[in-house]
Motif scaffolding. Structure first.
Motif: not given
Length: 587
Positions: A421, A412, A435, A408-409
Motif C-alpha cells: 500500500y 490490516y 485497497l 480501510s488500510i
C-alpha cells in the motif's frame, strides 16, 4: 559433522510410533497460533488456547498438527522473524506450555510439526547482533554482507549490491551505516538472510533441529527452504536480475530460487538431523519446478518427504502479480493440478487450498454467498482431498470461513499488504484502487480469529482481538458447524475417514477427465485389486450436465460421499449436477 543427540528430560510423553512413510495416509491441520484461541484475554492466541481446543482438531480426524512459528520474535512478520530458535515467545506462553501441548497432542494419537524458518532470522537474533558488530566479527560471515556497488556511496538509491526486489517491497538490501556494508533480506529488512555457504551456520541449524526432535517434535515444515542457496560467483559476486517494468528493481529469483547447492544442503540436513527418525520433513518451495520437486522428494535422494508448490495458487494472478487478481480458468487449474499429480507419481506432494499466506478459498474460487458457501466449501474440499498427496487443512477451512472484506488500510496488520500500500501510494496510485486490489488477496484474510461461536469476539478471546473478527462469525462458527450433521466440518471429517480407510485414496494413480470442461472437475483414481474411484464435481454456481463415456461402472457404483443427498441419479453415462455438487463413487 554429526553432533551427539542429548535427550531432553522435559519431554512428558513418549513420541508415538513413527513407521516409515506414515505421513502418506495422514491429514495435517495447520494452526496459526496468534489467531486460533486466546486463553488469557490479551487478544492474542496462545498455547493454552490450542490445548483447550485440541478435541476439535482430533475429532476432525486429522493426524498431524502443524504450528506456525511460536518462537521468541519481535513479530515484525508475525513470528516468521525469529530471535531465539529454542524458546517460546511470551505472548504464546512458555517452553513448559509447549511441552504440555506436545503431550496433549500425543495423547490424542496425533503428531506435532513445527515451522522451521532458517532462510533468515530476525535482526534481533544474537547471531545477527554479533554479525553486524563489525566486519571482523566472529559471525560476520553467518549472514550475507556486501559493499556498495563500485563508484557508489552506501545508502543512496542504486548503490545496492544488486537490483533485487524484496518479496515485501523495496530493495532486498539494507544499508548498515556502522559497518559500512549492506546485508541481504529477501523479505523484511528485519529478516536478514543467513549465509548457508558457511558450514558453521548449517551445523548451528542442525543442532537446533535435533534439540526440538529430542523434545518430542515429530517433524518440520521448512519455510522457503528452496531459497537458502544463492548463486554466489567465484569472487562472492551476486548478479543483477532482469528488470521489473515500472520500477528500478529487478527479479532476483533466478539467483536464489532452487539455487546451485539447495539439494546438497537438504541432503546434508537429512543425514545430520533425521535420517533415522522417520519424522515428517516438508519443504515449502516457492517457484519450484516439477523437475526440482521430483529431485526434492525422490526417496532415494534422502532430502525431504514432500513439497509445497505454488503454481496453482498463482493461476489467478494477472500481469501485476498477486495484487492484480484475475478470474480463475477452471481448465487451467485442472491441467496444472493434473500435471503435478502425474509428474510427482514417484515423489510426493502437499495438497492445499488455504494456509496463513493465502486468502480463503471459498471466497477466492468458491462462492461465499449464503446460498452456496457450504456446498462450495464441501466441493472444494472433496476435489482436493481425493487426490494423491498429503492434504492440509488450515484452521477455519473446515468451517468454510470466508475472506473478511476489510475496507480501510487501518484494518490490516500484514506487513506485505501494508508495504505494498505504501509503495503504491509513493508511485501515485489511487488509495481506493490499491485497497481494492489488497482486499481479496491480503494474507490477513487467513489471519482473522478462528470463529468458535457467535459471541462478540467469536469465542476467540474475552479481550480485544489483535485483528478484527469477521462479522459473519454469527453464522459461520465451530459451535454451529459441530451441531449440524450437514456442515462443512462433518464433510471434512468424512473426507478424512475415506483417506484412512481406502488405500486407493492414498496410493491410487490419477487420471484427469474432461480437461476442457468449464464447470466440472472430474478424475479417477485406480489401484491394482481395487474398483475405480471416481470424483466428479460441479465447480460453478450453475447446474452442469456431463457425459462420462466409458465410466458407467463407477457412476452406478457405491456412493462414498456426496454434497447433495437428493442429487439427481445418473442416467447411463450422463450426470446432471446441481450448483457446487460433488460425488465420490467407487465401482
Amino acid at each position: 559433522m554429526t553432533s551427539p543427540r542429548h535427550l531432553d528430560t522435559t519431554a512428558t510423553t513418549p513420541v508415538p510410533d513413527r513407521e516409515p512413510g506414515w505421513w502418506r495416509s495422514a491429514v495435517v491441520y495447520q494452526v496459526y497460533p496468534r489467531s486460533f484461541a486466546d486463553s488469557d484475554g490479551d487478544g492474542v492466541g496462545d498455547l493454552q488456547g490450542i490445548i483447550d481446543h485440541l478435541d476439535h482438531i482430533a475429532e476432525l480426524g486429522v493426524d498431524v498438527v502443524w504450528l506456525s512459528p511460536i518462537y521468541r520474535s519481535p513479530q515484525d512478520d508475525n513470528g516468521y522473524d525469529i530471535s531465539d530458535y529454542q524458546d517460546v515467545d511470551p505472548m504464546f506462553g512458555t517452553l513448559e506450555d509447549l511441552d504440555r501441548l506436545i503431550a496433549a497432542i500425543h495423547e490424542r494419537g496425533m503428531k506435532l510439526v513445527m515451522d522451521l524458518v532458517v532462510n533468515h532470522s530476525s535482526d534481533e537474533h544474537p547471531w545477527f547482533q554479533e554479525s553486524r558488530s563489525g566486519r571482523d566479527a566472529a559471525k560476520r560471515d553467518w549472514y550475507v554482507w556486501r559493499p556498495p556497488r563500485p563508484g557508489h556511496t552506501g545508502g543512496e538509491p542504486g548503490a545496492e549490491p544488486t537490483n533485487w526486489h524484496s518479496f515485501f517491497s523495496g530493495s532486498t538490501w539494507e544499508w548498515d551505516e556502522a559497518s559500512g556494508e549492506y546485508y541481504l533480506h529477501l523479505f523484511s529488512r528485519k529478516q536478514p538472510d543467513l549465509n548457508w555457504e558457511n558450514p558453521q551456520v548449517r551445523e548451528a541449524v542442525y543442532a537446533m533441529m535435533r534439540w526440538w526432535l529430542d523434545r518430542g517434535v515429530d517433524g518440520f515444515r521448512m519455510d522457503v527452504i528452496n531459497l537458502i542457496s544463492k548463486a554466489v560467483g567465484p569472487d562472492g559476486e551476486l548478479p543483477d536480475g532482469p528488470a521489473k517494468p515500472g520500477t528500478r528493481y529487478g527479479d532476483g529469483s533466478p539467483f536464489y530460487m532452487n539455487g546451485p547447492r539447495n539439494h546438497e544442503f537438504l541432503h546434508e540436513m537429512h543425514r545430520e538431523v533425521y535420517a533415522d527418525a522417520a519424522i515428517l520433513a516438508v519443504a515449502e518451495t516457492p517457484g519450484v519446478t516439477l523437475e526440482h520437486a521430483r529431485l526434492f522428494t525422490d526417496p532415494a535422494r534422502r532430502e525431504v518427504d514432500m513439497v509445497f508448490q505454488f503454481e496453482h495458487v498463482g493461476l489467478d494472478h494477472g500481469p501485476g502479480g498477486k495484487w492484480d487478481l484475475q478470474p480463475l480458468s477452471l481448465p487451467d487449474l485442472k491441467l496444472n493440478l493434473a500435471a503435478w499429480q502425474e509428474g510427482l507419481a514417484a515423489g510426493w506432494n502437499s495438497l492445499y487450498w488455504n494456509n496463513h499466506d493465502q486468502p480463503r478459498v471459498v471466497s477466492r474460487w468458491g462462492d461465499d454467498s449464503p446460498e452456496y458457501r457450504v456446498a462450495s466449501a464441501k466441493t472444494l474440499g472433496t476435489v482436493l482431498h481425493m487426490m494423491r498427496g498429503t492434504p492440509y487443512v488450515y484452521q477455519g477451512e473446515e468451517l468454510g470461513m470466508t475472506n473478511v472484506g476489510f475496507t480501510s488500510i487501518e484494518d490490516y496488520r500484514d506487513i506485505e499488504s501494508l508495504n505494498h500500500y505504501r509503495e503504491q501510494l509513493e508511485h501515485g496510485a489511487d488509495p481506493a484502487d490499491v485497497l481494492a486490489g489488497i482486499a481479496p488477496v491480503s494474507r490477513d484474510n487467513a489471519r482473522t480469529p478462528m470463529q468458535w461461536d457467535d459471541s462478540p469476539a467469536a469465542g476467540f478471546t474475552t479481550g480485544t482481538p489483535w485483528i478484527a473478527v469477521n462479522p459473519n462469525h454469527t453464522e459461520v462458527n465451530a459451535a454451529a458447524a459441530r451441531r449440524d450433521p450437514g456442515s462443512v466440518y462433518h464433510h471434512y471429517r468424512r473426507l478424512h475417514e475415506l483417506r484412512h480407510t481406502h488405500d486407493i485414496v492414498v496410493e491410487g494413480s490419477f487420471r484427469l477427465l474432461l480437461p476442457e470442461h468449464e464447470q466440472v472437475f472430474a478424475y479417477t483414481r485406480t489401484l491394482a485389486g481395487s474398483p475405480t474411484l471416481l470424483v466428479v464435481a460441479n465447480m460453478s454456481s450453475e447446474p452442469a450436465t456431463v457425459t462420462l463415456a466409458g465410466l458407467a461402472g463407477p457412476l452406478a457404483g457405491e456412493v462414498l460421499l456426496t454434497t447433495h443427498d437428493d442429487g439427481a441419479p445418473a442416467a447411463g453415462e450422463e450426470l446432471t449436477l446441481a450448483p457446487w455438487e460433488s460425488r465420490v463413487l467407487l465401482g
